[in-house]
Design a protein around this motif. Structure first.
Motif, short mmCIF file in Angstrom:
data_model
loop_
_atom_site.label_atom_id
_atom_site.label_comp_id
_atom_site.label_asym_id
_atom_site.label_seq_id
_atom_site.Cartn_x
_atom_site.Cartn_y
_atom_site.Cartn_z
N SER A 79 -15.32 -32.52 -16.60
CA SER A 79 -15.99 -31.87 -17.72
C SER A 79 -17.06 -32.78 -18.32
O SER A 79 -18.16 -32.33 -18.66
N ILE A 120 -14.30 -27.13 -21.02
CA ILE A 120 -13.04 -26.98 -20.31
C ILE A 120 -12.12 -26.08 -21.13
O ILE A 120 -12.07 -26.19 -22.35
N VAL A 137 -15.15 -33.96 -25.03
CA VAL A 137 -15.41 -32.79 -24.20
C VAL A 137 -15.42 -31.54 -25.09
O VAL A 137 -14.78 -31.52 -26.13
#
Length: 56
Positions: free
Chosen positions: A32, A39, A51
């Protein structure tokens, strides 16, 4: 979307902080990050990494 595991993903996995102990999840986090894609997960541990998480 399917991602093949690349060398860059493995290298990124090795440099991640050890917030998450599951090696497969760590690989997903690295992918990711390297690919700059969000994600989807319900695992709150992913929030400890840089992320974009889509809660699933």
């Amino acid at each position: 979307m399917t991602l093949l595991m690349e060398q860059a993903h493995a290298l990124k996995t090795a440099s991640l902080p050890h917030h998450h102990k599951d090696p497969f999840d760590r690989l997903l986090i690295a992918q990711s990050m390297v690919e700059a894609v969000p994600i989807m997960t319900a695992d709150p541990t992913f929030d400890l990494y840089d992320v974009d998480v889509i809660v699933g």
